[in-house]
Motif scaffolding. Sequence first.
Motif, PDB file in Angstrom:
ATOM      1  N   GLY A 137      44.185  23.500  66.205  1.00 41.44           N
ATOM      2  CA  GLY A 137      42.761  23.653  66.519  1.00 41.44           C
ATOM      3  C   GLY A 137      41.944  24.304  65.430  1.00 41.44           C
ATOM      4  N   ASP A 138      42.523  24.532  64.252  1.00 34.60           N
ATOM      5  CA  ASP A 138      41.791  25.161  63.148  1.00 34.60           C
ATOM      6  C   ASP A 138      40.838  24.125  62.544  1.00 34.60           C
ATOM      7  OD1 ASP A 138      41.017  26.130  60.546  1.00 34.60           O
ATOM      8  OD2 ASP A 138      42.654  27.572  60.674  1.00 34.60           O
ATOM      9  N   ARG A 139      39.528  24.364  62.690  1.00 34.16           N
ATOM     10  CA  ARG A 139      38.536  23.398  62.208  1.00 34.16           C
ATOM     11  C   ARG A 139      38.574  23.261  60.693  1.00 34.16           C
ATOM     12  NH1 ARG A 139      32.582  23.907  64.430  1.00 34.16           N
ATOM     13  NH2 ARG A 139      33.651  23.053  66.247  1.00 34.16           N
ATOM     14  N   GLN A 140      38.777  24.370  59.977  1.00 34.20           N
ATOM     15  CA  GLN A 140      38.833  24.311  58.519  1.00 34.20           C
ATOM     16  C   GLN A 140      40.022  23.472  58.061  1.00 34.20           C
ATOM     17  OE1 GLN A 140      37.606  24.525  54.872  1.00 34.20           O
ATOM     18  NE2 GLN A 140      36.474  25.678  56.414  1.00 34.20           N
ATOM     19  N   ALA A 141      41.157  23.645  58.731  1.00 33.14           N
ATOM     20  CA  ALA A 141      42.333  22.836  58.399  1.00 33.14           C
ATOM     21  C   ALA A 141      42.054  21.361  58.653  1.00 33.14           C
ATOM     22  CB  ALA A 141      43.536  23.300  59.220  1.00 33.14           C
ATOM     23  N   VAL A 161      42.212  11.445  62.770  1.00 32.98           N
ATOM     24  CA  VAL A 161      42.237  12.905  62.934  1.00 32.98           C
ATOM     25  C   VAL A 161      40.977  13.369  63.656  1.00 32.98           C
ATOM     26  CG1 VAL A 161      42.182  15.106  61.711  1.00 32.98           C
ATOM     27  CG2 VAL A 161      43.735  13.295  60.946  1.00 32.98           C
ATOM     28  N   LEU A 162      39.828  12.841  63.251  1.00 35.71           N
ATOM     29  CA  LEU A 162      38.563  13.203  63.891  1.00 35.71           C
ATOM     30  C   LEU A 162      38.484  12.648  65.307  1.00 35.71           C
ATOM     31  CD1 LEU A 162      36.191  12.538  60.861  1.00 35.71           C
ATOM     32  CD2 LEU A 162      36.779  14.775  61.801  1.00 35.71           C
ATOM     33  N   ARG A 163      38.971  11.419  65.485  1.00 36.12           N
ATOM     34  CA  ARG A 163      38.886  10.750  66.790  1.00 36.12           C
ATOM     35  C   ARG A 163      39.674  11.518  67.850  1.00 36.12           C
ATOM     36  NH1 ARG A 163      37.962   5.175  67.833  1.00 36.12           N
ATOM     37  NH2 ARG A 163      37.592   4.935  70.065  1.00 36.12           N
ATOM     38  N   ALA A 167      35.885  13.926  71.314  1.00 35.82           N
ATOM     39  CA  ALA A 167      35.321  13.980  72.664  1.00 35.82           C
ATOM     40  C   ALA A 167      34.963  15.402  73.080  1.00 35.82           C
ATOM     41  CB  ALA A 167      36.294  13.381  73.675  1.00 35.82           C
ATOM     42  N   THR A 168      35.538  16.404  72.401  1.00 30.52           N
ATOM     43  CA  THR A 168      35.300  17.801  72.793  1.00 30.52           C
ATOM     44  C   THR A 168      34.760  18.666  71.668  1.00 30.52           C
ATOM     45  OG1 THR A 168      37.612  18.322  72.303  1.00 30.52           O
ATOM     46  CG2 THR A 168      37.075  17.758  74.575  1.00 30.52           C
ATOM     47  N   ASP A 169      34.817  18.201  70.423  1.00 29.53           N
ATOM     48  CA  ASP A 169      34.394  19.006  69.283  1.00 29.53           C
ATOM     49  C   ASP A 169      33.121  18.413  68.672  1.00 29.53           C
ATOM     50  OD1 ASP A 169      34.459  19.553  66.141  1.00 29.53           O
ATOM     51  OD2 ASP A 169      35.586  21.162  67.119  1.00 29.53           O
ATOM     52  N   ARG A 170      32.043  19.185  68.681  1.00 31.48           N
ATOM     53  CA  ARG A 170      30.746  18.672  68.210  1.00 31.48           C
ATOM     54  C   ARG A 170      30.788  18.298  66.734  1.00 31.48           C
ATOM     55  NH1 ARG A 170      25.197  21.906  69.300  1.00 31.48           N
ATOM     56  NH2 ARG A 170      26.008  21.586  71.406  1.00 31.48           N
ATOM     57  N   TYR A 171      31.405  19.130  65.906  1.00 22.00           N
ATOM     58  CA  TYR A 171      31.459  18.839  64.469  1.00 22.00           C
ATOM     59  C   TYR A 171      32.226  17.545  64.204  1.00 22.00           C
ATOM     60  CZ  TYR A 171      32.672  19.092  59.559  1.00 22.00           C
ATOM     61  OH  TYR A 171      32.856  18.783  58.232  1.00 22.00           O
ATOM     62  N   ALA A 172      33.383  17.390  64.850  1.00 24.93           N
ATOM     63  CA  ALA A 172      34.179  16.183  64.641  1.00 24.93           C
ATOM     64  C   ALA A 172      33.428  14.949  65.126  1.00 24.93           C
ATOM     65  CB  ALA A 172      35.521  16.309  65.368  1.00 24.93           C
ATOM     66  N   LEU A 173      32.738  15.067  66.262  1.00 19.48           N
ATOM     67  CA  LEU A 173      31.974  13.937  66.797  1.00 19.48           C
ATOM     68  C   LEU A 173      30.871  13.526  65.829  1.00 19.48           C
ATOM     69  CD1 LEU A 173      31.322  12.018  69.162  1.00 19.48           C
ATOM     70  CD2 LEU A 173      29.820  13.819  70.065  1.00 19.48           C
ATOM     71  N   ASN A 174      30.130  14.502  65.327  1.00 19.92           N
ATOM     72  CA  ASN A 174      29.030  14.200  64.414  1.00 19.92           C
ATOM     73  C   ASN A 174      29.541  13.580  63.125  1.00 19.92           C
ATOM     74  OD1 ASN A 174      26.106  14.475  63.812  1.00 19.92           O
ATOM     75  ND2 ASN A 174      26.848  15.783  62.177  1.00 19.92           N
ATOM     76  N   LEU A 202      25.660  17.735  75.558  1.00 25.47           N
ATOM     77  CA  LEU A 202      24.914  18.381  74.477  1.00 25.47           C
ATOM     78  C   LEU A 202      25.465  17.992  73.114  1.00 25.47           C
ATOM     79  CD1 LEU A 202      24.368  21.965  75.946  1.00 25.47           C
ATOM     80  CD2 LEU A 202      22.728  20.083  75.821  1.00 25.47           C
ATOM     81  N   HIS A 203      26.773  17.743  73.023  1.00 24.23           N
ATOM     82  CA  HIS A 203      27.353  17.284  71.756  1.00 24.23           C
ATOM     83  C   HIS A 203      26.788  15.916  71.373  1.00 24.23           C
ATOM     84  CE1 HIS A 203      31.221  19.900  72.421  1.00 24.23           C
ATOM     85  NE2 HIS A 203      30.102  20.593  72.442  1.00 24.23           N
TER      86      HIS A 203
END
Length: 351
Positions: A137-141, A161-163, A167-174, A202-203
């Motif tokens: 769950g490390d976003r930087q990693a 990796v992003l996919r 569905a739950t992480d705003r940064y990955a979705l964007n 909201l994401h």
Amino acid sequence: MQLALAGETVEYADTLQPLAEELLIRACREGNRDTHLALEYFLHEQGRHRDAEALTPPPEPPVPHDPAQLLHDAAAGDATALERLQKVVGRQNETFHQISAAAFTGSPALWSWPAKLARAGAPELVEPLLRAGADSGDRQARQRLVSFLDDQERTHEAEAVLRAVSATDRYALNTLFHRLWPHRPRTARKVLTEAARPGHILHVLAVLRPLTYGGRLPRDRRFAITAIRVLARLGYEPAQVQLARTLLAEADELEREKTPHHAILARRRDEAHRLLRQATPGHREARSLLGRVAEQEDNYAEAAYWYRQAIDAGDYEMFPSLLQALRQGTPPNDGEVLYGLDADGSLLSAW
């Protein structure tokens, strides 16, 4: 110690200095470095310079264990650390997971270890560590893993990796949406659909909102507004408020034209009103927006009603707006805003 050095008349003066010295020595044995300095000072003050110089300082406190230290040493070119890291990665034991979890903690200056590790001759160690960090769950990693895969032209793996978390992480979705849009619109729409669920609306809106602004390509605006409209029809209040904001902005643009399309302008505002009223039960921003719209139409009584509704829901920033509406559009001064109003709108006295 202070009493012993002061030379004051105290009871049992002959035992005071030995007692102070014994207490200081005991504290030093416990590793108290501040007490060591006090004892050294105490001995010097008595002229016992040799005894002071013969004191052994307490050991330095142990350095907290840093699981990432092995990684940084290996990346810096330490051959022993590199060999040990290769064994740790090969075994993927508890130490491996500790290192991957701590790889992006501490100073960002240390986050360049993937490139350094590759230059040190061990590029095969980078991906397992990054993947383990991303899985935890490390976003930087995750960001670094995506960049790593992109650099190797493994685009589909980077998107996977992003996919996995979009569905739950705003940064990955964007990030994923803008990698797909507009070249692969069907996949981009599917990614948003998967994320459009209660708790994550909201994401989705955060991704769509910039596409609705002026200056965007017409295709982008059409897609974003259509998507928000679908969410609004499904009853999501944040989408209803966002669509209303967009419609009101379009109405303002039409009104600024030299020959405004009055029928279209009226339809935009009517739809915005309807959407905001639908959203008012659970969305306080809808209430404050209805107040602003009413105030723009010089309907101060209705504006005051909606501002009170917004304040009752916790939007206390609307208090100056309520005061202005109660005064038929006259802005309040700062002092009045500090004091507040009673139930009938009269100013309260200063606190």
